[in-house]
Scaffold this motif. Structure first.
Motif, mmCIF file in Angstrom:
data_model
loop_
_atom_site.group_PDB
_atom_site.id
_atom_site.type_symbol
_atom_site.label_atom_id
_atom_site.label_comp_id
_atom_site.label_asym_id
_atom_site.label_seq_id
_atom_site.Cartn_x
_atom_site.Cartn_y
_atom_site.Cartn_z
ATOM 1 N N ARG A 227 -1.750 8.925 -9.984
ATOM 2 C CA ARG A 227 -1.371 8.570 -8.615
ATOM 3 C C ARG A 227 -2.105 9.443 -7.608
ATOM 4 N NH1 ARG A 227 3.810 9.315 -9.178
ATOM 5 N NH2 ARG A 227 4.040 7.272 -10.131
ATOM 6 N N VAL B 245 -4.547 8.030 -4.682
ATOM 7 C CA VAL B 245 -4.283 8.283 -3.264
ATOM 8 C C VAL B 245 -5.462 9.022 -2.635
ATOM 9 C CG1 VAL B 245 -2.774 9.460 -1.633
ATOM 10 C CG2 VAL B 245 -1.795 8.246 -3.579
ATOM 11 N N LEU C 220 -2.704 2.820 -10.548
ATOM 12 C CA LEU C 220 -1.632 3.122 -9.605
ATOM 13 C C LEU C 220 -0.495 2.118 -9.716
ATOM 14 C CD1 LEU C 220 -0.580 4.761 -7.145
ATOM 15 C CD2 LEU C 220 -1.827 3.152 -5.702
ATOM 16 N N THR D 134 3.322 4.205 -2.579
ATOM 17 C CA THR D 134 2.826 5.425 -3.210
ATOM 18 C C THR D 134 3.795 6.584 -3.104
ATOM 19 O OG1 THR D 134 0.705 4.651 -2.331
ATOM 20 C CG2 THR D 134 0.719 6.763 -3.463
ATOM 21 N N SER E 185 2.790 3.320 2.876
ATOM 22 C CA SER E 185 1.965 3.389 1.675
ATOM 23 C C SER E 185 0.486 3.283 2.004
ATOM 24 C CB SER E 185 2.337 2.277 0.698
ATOM 25 O OG SER E 185 1.391 2.219 -0.347
#
Length: 535
Positions: free
Chosen positions: A60, A64, A287, A349, A128
């Protein structure tokens, strides 16, 4: 149970196929990826290796980082300056208003105390980047809202918003007091927010300068792949350093580094924009598939009704109030403000990263907080991914695209008219050369009024020889040569026409100089003339 390599293979292959299936059904690709994760995760078929699931936070973080670098490389300084304080207000007010409203509704419906309610609000409120950044960059590439910098304001505001809300979440979890040295909570979180935001900007500039020094001044990379790998490695190092040293926001540093790179060296920024776009194609699969694998269906069902109410009230009342205050006094129209409902509401996220922390810490109501966090992802992420491209043409004005701030990847189609003349191999060679550079499709056109099977067979063999590694179509049509070429170019929306020219006479139905001249005069598309080499 599969091995780690088999799990990674399953995630990549089935995540990709799930995304493509969802896209073909008219839904955002992330819906298919999330459903694949739910189907193969622990609550269903349980085919994913526990070690890979345990590494989900690492995957993740990488995803990101990639998406925020993409966001920074797409920001426009002039448009942000034009908006004044709108971006800053979008970074604070919508999330804080939603956080407070969600806390109040949770206290009323779930019997939470103030701390529990605010914790739930801090989990639900962040936006997100995994949904908003690709959506906003796509709008910029198409020109929607670019004149007023609407996408830029939403992009920068969402990054600031996540920093502020995560600081409040940390304070509510009891993790900020040591660093703040005993300051009162309200003052302490303000001081830490100032540290992290200003520190993120400073570190971001330093990161951009280091990349500029290594990749441009010292020329350490020889191609786009190497350039992207160096930038990604340095950016990941900054994110890791931020976890150990809470003096700056690592993600804000990465995003601001992309922004500063545009100012330091625009060609480098353009190269990285293309490279990180390719990285995102892989990162988004991990993700969203791992996100789907973390969903616990049973807990989700028990909190479905109250969760929907909390999300609806928080978004419509809380964020609605924040959007109004953020754009108050700006030049945004009513329809542009309404677009914030589609463009500034998606969650995924951050909720995946912090949703389970209250439960792990033994805080009462933690299981419900996790369920509502998952619900917010399953509802708002797909809805946001669908709503952004759907409502932008209805609510935003279309302006001129700045190619220096976005990655434009139009479909390139080359039209190559051919015959049996000696110039045809040179036309096909040039078409193949250009197609390889631009990953283009080639339309090979032969015009004949009377069917000649032997001619077609010969041409097909030539086309197959020269375009062996190129995606192409071989088309035979009838009619006047000039008109047939122009009509075919219009039908397939050709980017460029490649014509062969030679000076020999006496041959019928070949591409002569007069045909080239007619195409040059009549065509609204670029025309490249390929001449037969003189011996």
């Amino acid at each position: 149970m599969s091995t780690i390599l088999e799990t990674l293979s399953l995630i990549l292959l089935l995540g990709f196929l799930g995304g493509q299936l969802a896209r073909r059904l008219g839904a955002p690709a992330l819906i298919g990826m999330i459903l694949v994760g739910m189907a193969f995760g622990p609550t269903a078929l349980n085919l994913l290796q526990p070690d890979v699931l345990a590494a989900a936070p690492t995957f993740r973080a990488v995803a990101v980082m990639v998406i925020l670098m993409k966001a920074g490389l797409g920001l426009d300084r002039q448009k942000l300056a034009q908006q004044g304080t709108v971006a800053l207000r979008l970074g604070v007010l919508p999330a804080l208003c939603e956080m407070v409203i969600v806390a109040g509704v949770a206290m009323l419906l779930l019997g939470f105390d103030v701390r529990q309610g605010l914790l739930l609000g801090a989990i639900v409120a962040p936006e997100s980047p995994a949904v908003i950044v690709p959506g906003m960059l796509r709008l910029k590439s198409l020109g929607w809202g670019v004149d007023k910098g609407i996408s830029d304001a939403i992009l920068s505001g969402s990054a600031i918003s996540d920093v502020v809300v995560l600081l409040l979440f940390s304070l509510l979890m009891g993790a900020s007091g040591e660093f703040l040295g005993g300051l009162p909570p309200v003052l302490g979180v303000g001081v830490q927010a100032l540290f992290e935001i200003s520190g993120g900007l400073i570190v971001g500039y330093a990161l951009a300068w280091v990349l500029f020094f290594l990749l441009v001044q010292q020329n350490w990379s020889q191609n786009r792949v190497q350039t992207t790998l160096v930038a990604a490695a340095v950016a990941l190092g900054v994110v890791g350093l931020a976890d150990r040293l809470p003096l700056f926001s690592g993600y804000l540093a990465v995003m601001s580094a992309g922004f500063f790179l545009i100012e330091l060296d625009a060609p480098l920024a353009r190269q990285l924009r293309s490279g990180f776009d390719a990285l995102w194609q892989v990162a988004e699969i991990f993700l969203f598939v791992l996100l789907g694998a973390s969903v616990e269906v049973g807990v989700l069902q028990r909190s479905l009704g109250v969760g929907l109410v909390i999300l609806a009230v928080g978004t419509l009342m809380g964020r609605g109030m924040g959007w109004y205050l953020s754009t108050l006094g700006s030049n945004w129209t009513v329809s542009e403000r309404l677009f914030l409902l589609a463009g500034n509401s998606a969650k995924a996220t951050v909720q995946a990263a912090i949703g389970a922390l209250p439960l792990a810490a033994g805080i009462p109501g933690g299981e419900t907080m996790l369920a509502i966090a998952v619900l917010s992802i399953l509802i708002t992420a797909p809805l946001g991914a669908w709503a952004i491209p759907t409502f932008a043409p209805k609510l935003l004005q279309k302006g001129e695209v700045d190619a220096t701030k976005v990655l434009l990847q139009p479909r390139v189609v080359l039209l190559a008219p051919v015959d049996l003349s000696s110039v045809t191999p040179y036309v096909l060679q040039k078409a193949a050369e250009l197609a390889r550079r631009a990953d283009a499709e080639v339309i090979v056109l032969h015009v004949q009024d009377v069917p000649e099977p032997k001619v077609i067979t010969t041409l097909e063999a030539q086309v197959k020889q020269y375009l062996a590694d190129i995606r192409y179509r071989f088309i035979v049509t009838a009619g006047p040569i000039t008109q047939a070429i122009l009509d075919t170019a219009a039908l397939y929306n050709a980017t460029e026409i490649i014509l062969g020219k030679h000076g020999q006479g006496g041959l019928q139905r070949v591409l002569m100089g007069s045909v080239c001249q007619s195409i040059l005069e009549a065509s609204t598309r670029p025309v490249l003339i390929v001449e037969e080499p003189r011996l």
